[in-house]
Scaffold this motif. Sequence first.
Motif, PDB file in Angstrom:
ATOM      1  N   PHE A  28      40.679  -6.057  22.582  1.00  7.76           N
ATOM      2  CA  PHE A  28      40.717  -6.351  21.008  1.00  7.76           C
ATOM      3  C   PHE A  28      42.106  -6.744  20.512  1.00  7.76           C
ATOM      4  CE2 PHE A  28      41.949  -1.675  21.555  1.00  7.76           C
ATOM      5  CZ  PHE A  28      43.372  -1.719  20.786  1.00  7.76           C
ATOM      6  N   PRO A  29      42.299  -7.347  19.497  1.00  6.06           N
ATOM      7  CA  PRO A  29      41.280  -7.774  18.400  1.00  6.06           C
ATOM      8  C   PRO A  29      40.779  -9.125  18.613  1.00  6.06           C
ATOM      9  CG  PRO A  29      43.488  -7.948  17.269  1.00  6.06           C
ATOM     10  CD  PRO A  29      43.586  -7.618  18.962  1.00  6.06           C
ATOM     11  N   CYS A  58      39.700   4.278  18.375  1.00  3.85           N
ATOM     12  CA  CYS A  58      38.627   3.480  17.205  1.00  3.85           C
ATOM     13  C   CYS A  58      38.518   2.123  17.545  1.00  3.85           C
ATOM     14  CB  CYS A  58      39.212   3.356  16.100  1.00  3.85           C
ATOM     15  SG  CYS A  58      39.272   5.556  15.585  1.00  3.85           S
ATOM     16  N   MET A  59      39.686   1.284  17.932  1.00  3.53           N
ATOM     17  CA  MET A  59      39.422  -0.109  18.109  1.00  3.53           C
ATOM     18  C   MET A  59      38.899  -0.499  19.420  1.00  3.53           C
ATOM     19  SD  MET A  59      40.654  -1.911  15.770  1.00  3.53           S
ATOM     20  CE  MET A  59      41.097  -3.364  16.367  1.00  3.53           C
ATOM     21  N   TYR A  60      38.885   0.294  20.558  1.00  5.68           N
ATOM     22  CA  TYR A  60      38.269  -0.152  21.724  1.00  5.68           C
ATOM     23  C   TYR A  60      36.711   0.032  21.718  1.00  5.68           C
ATOM     24  CZ  TYR A  60      39.059   4.286  24.353  1.00  5.68           C
ATOM     25  OH  TYR A  60      39.124   5.522  24.812  1.00  5.68           O
ATOM     26  N   THR A  61      36.462   1.253  20.778  1.00  8.37           N
ATOM     27  CA  THR A  61      35.066   1.770  20.845  1.00  8.37           C
ATOM     28  C   THR A  61      34.373   0.527  20.095  1.00  8.37           C
ATOM     29  OG1 THR A  61      35.446   4.061  21.105  1.00  8.37           O
ATOM     30  CG2 THR A  61      33.538   3.407  19.778  1.00  8.37           C
ATOM     31  N   PRO A  87      44.550   0.685  11.239  1.00  7.30           N
ATOM     32  CA  PRO A  87      45.321  -0.063  10.630  1.00  7.30           C
ATOM     33  C   PRO A  87      46.090  -0.970  11.625  1.00  7.30           C
ATOM     34  CG  PRO A  87      46.213   2.194  11.198  1.00  7.30           C
ATOM     35  CD  PRO A  87      44.942   2.239  11.862  1.00  7.30           C
ATOM     36  N   GLY A  88      46.346  -2.213  11.083  1.00  4.87           N
ATOM     37  CA  GLY A  88      46.948  -3.096  12.056  1.00  4.87           C
ATOM     38  C   GLY A  88      46.495  -4.402  11.834  1.00  4.87           C
ATOM     39  N   LYS A  89      47.207  -5.368  12.216  1.00  6.45           N
ATOM     40  CA  LYS A  89      46.799  -6.947  11.844  1.00  6.45           C
ATOM     41  C   LYS A  89      45.396  -7.066  12.561  1.00  6.45           C
ATOM     42  CE  LYS A  89      48.874 -11.303  11.739  1.00  6.45           C
ATOM     43  NZ  LYS A  89      50.017 -12.117  12.235  1.00  6.45           N
ATOM     44  N   TYR A  97      37.015  -4.093  12.898  1.00  7.01           N
ATOM     45  CA  TYR A  97      35.780  -2.860  12.920  1.00  7.01           C
ATOM     46  C   TYR A  97      34.767  -3.240  11.933  1.00  7.01           C
ATOM     47  CZ  TYR A  97      34.199   1.215  10.465  1.00  7.01           C
ATOM     48  OH  TYR A  97      33.592   2.282   9.768  1.00  7.01           O
ATOM     49  N   ARG A  98      34.941  -3.853  10.765  1.00 10.18           N
ATOM     50  CA  ARG A  98      33.979  -4.211  10.025  1.00 10.18           C
ATOM     51  C   ARG A  98      32.778  -4.898  10.391  1.00 10.18           C
ATOM     52  NH1 ARG A  98      37.594  -4.308   5.309  1.00 10.18           N
ATOM     53  NH2 ARG A  98      37.100  -6.606   5.389  1.00 10.18           N
TER      54      ARG A  98
END
Lengths: 662, 145
Positions: A186-187, A408-411, A437-439, A445-446
């Motif tokens: 990600f991202p 949260c991000m890798y999921t 939070p993060g660029k 996520y959305r």
Amino acid sequence: MQRIGVFVCHCGSNIAATVDVKRVVETVKKEQGVVHAEDYPYMCSEAGQALIAAAIKEKNLGGIVVCSCSPRMHEATFRKAAERAGLNPYMVEIANIREHCSWIHKDMEEATEKAVILARAAIAKVHLNSHLQPGESLVTKRALVIGGGIAGIQTALDIAEAGYEVDIVEKTPSIGGRMSQLDKTFPTLDCSACILTPKMVDAAAHEKINLYTYSEVESVSGFVGNFSVDIRKKARFVDMNKCTGCGLCQEKCPSKKAKSEFNRGLNTRSAIYTPFAQAIPNVPVIDTESCVKMKTGKCGLCEKVCQAGAIDYSQKDEIITEKYGAIVVATGFDTINLDQYGEYAYNESPDVITSLELERVMNAAGPTKGHLERLSDGKAPKEIVFIQCVGSRCDDHRGKPYCSKICCMYTAKHAMLIRDKYPDVNVTVFYIDVRTPGKNFDEFYRRAVEEYGVNYIKGQVGKVVPQPDGSLLVQGSDLLDGKQIKMRADMVVLATAIEPEAGVRKIATMLTASIDTNNFLTEAHPKLRPVESPTAGVFLSGVCQGPKDIPETVSQAGAAAVKVIGLLAKDKLLTNPCTAESDTLLCNGCSVCQNVCPYGAIGYEDKEVNDHGIRETRRVAVVNSALCQGCGACTVACPSGAMDLKGFSNRQILAEVDAICR
Amino acid sequence: MPVEKEFRPKIVAFCCNWCSYAGADLAGSSRLGYPADVKIIRVPCSCRVNPMFILRAFEKGADGVILCGCHPGDCHYSTGNYYARRRMTLLFSLLDYLGVEEGRTRVEWVSAAEGVKFSTVMNEFVDKIRSLGENVRLGDLRCKN
Ligand SMILES: Cc1cc2nc3c(=O)[nH]c(=O)nc-3n(C[C@H](O)[C@H](O)[C@H](O)COP(=O)(O)OP(=O)(O)OC[C@H]3O[C@@H](n4cnc5c(N)ncnc54)[C@H](O)[C@@H]3O)c2cc1C
Ligand code: SF4
Ligand code: SF4
Ligand code: FES
């Protein structure tokens, strides 16, 4: 008797709101030797420092006391200010009336009284201070990086690019770290190997970088600028210079039942192996536990098939001693052990896996060749449940109190990749909070929710129960709808908390670098010195300091490199002048002090002494001030009272005790 | 009726620079209070604390002395706190024999991250000393006013 000036800082209202600074000034004026006392809103400001300098010159001060924040904060600032005004910087003492007074007390009367006492102790001490001169030590222009993950690789590359020699010590057979185990990242969803491999190659090819893989740090001595490190190069049983990396040995090795560490034990490897295809160096190692030749003496197939003649069963571990000016810790992390989390059935069902295992399952070089399948029966799953915060943000003893930050991000990444490749698979994510939070992170996520239709449920899973038909029953709650959920799943993925690599405690002890209650290495200052350890010359890079993703790791790795470069660019360092010193007249050469000194700083010399008119030669202790670190162990051990510590002498400390108990 | 003046003990805390002094700083920046009776003296390492300093404190009227260092294994100088621990065990039992009860002396390991522990330990220690009352055994009478 010194002429002493006392400077009381308000620290805005940080001190002045609880301590009556004017009264402190008036009271200390009555102390012996105090010829000047004043207060100012911010002593550390330029104007504050100018005020101190002016008083030193005008009143011809021989020593100053600054009543302010902790000496760990501004001692250096005020010492420099004194030096600029012509006063020896070691004639400065700090009374800590902020952290140790105004911030912890509420009652003004009490706090003021205490501030006065702390000031008195500092005044009593400064009377006995002496004009110390720091020594000089040379800087070895070479850095050591411990850990060859993305953090270590990036730090090494940046240091090497500045022209300094760097060694990387990596305990596994290849550099690359966790990032080499990831599928996509990600991202941006680029393939992990595609962005990591070139960096690994750069590091290996760089003329200033030297890799010690399959190696560990054995011991560390010395100090900033002058570390001496023993490195154990474990026996590979393969000659690095001869091996061509053809891989024939691995193919022919008859022992193929060892669990692959790289694939998290999901499949097996041969006894002679490289952890993964792009490993650097591309030279296998023999795992003695599974090698038939090592266990029974029979076999020797790899030696027979190797055309380069690189196999050497008689190889032994080698200890290499190297000198370094700076050391960077980049030992990274692992996921926590899930034995305590029986409710998720991780040890019961092969279809309950961790996220890191899923990375391997989704990877084309992984145990399932990149096909999403159940590890129990190889069937394609139709229903996948992700559980976030497994062991993170946990207030019982089983887990970790902190947020692992990356889950949260890798999921979201995993959910999205699965929905993209297998649109008929339903994906549900149980979460407590989604923290992105993060660029471009929240957007990411959305997209998982809005574009890819991932079903996010706010709530915790209480139990995963393996069913007789091979499926898994997931029991959880939906906090937003306020109802219990029971759902059937084919696979459950646990976003498992991360923790510092187990060996980090040993490393920290060797380096005398501090570590927090969760085994993360502590930074010298959480805000202002985030990549330095409190131990001079030791720097922090990557997840060993705290949870972070790759972009953050790489930025921190660069920051650590800059600090190392700044250090290595110096030819000489000033050494701490607060070292031990023995009184030749009192010393009887008993050697007690030498035995307690952790740095081997004490030696003995025959010296001419004049003891009350009796001239003789005596064997006396001599401290090597370049090696002495000023701990003071010897001063207390000395049975003759001959050993004392400059800057923290017996008389100085006793004066403080007296002032406090007065 | 005469109001009995509240007993405010004199307590000296020796803190090593690397862990426990930093722990005390963290207690401060986290605003975790403890009684003003505690006054801290900074030393490079717990092994710098000479039994003589502690005797002197009691002699000059201290009611309690506490020595704080890094956790075993974490001493900035590797082994300092082991020396301190051994020396203090001996000294404290000797002091106890002389009538300065064990409760008036204490060794505690506090890391730079343990602001909470620092504050808790100090609160406990002050409570203990308050319950023991004034130290009369070693005090040099000439030091009292
Ligand atoms: C499931 C999962 C998915 C992830 N997905 C992403 C993603 O998509 N995007 C993203 O940005 N981040 C992701 N991350 C985070 C990413 O893995 C880390 O940010 C990154 O790997 C940190 O690098 P590091 O070098 O600090 O640590 P590591 O990668 O752990 O490297 C440490 C290295 O040091 C070595 N080592 C350890 N101890 C010693 C020792 N005592 N002596 C010598 N060597 C030692 C180790 O063998 C290892 O090679 C993910 C993490 C997980 C768990
Ligand atoms: S103070 Fe004494 S024991 Fe400590 S490093 Fe110096 S010489 Fe060695
Ligand atoms: S312990 Fe004291 S007396 Fe013995 S050698 Fe060292 S300085 Fe001299
Ligand atoms: S430095 Fe803290 S006990 Fe030695």
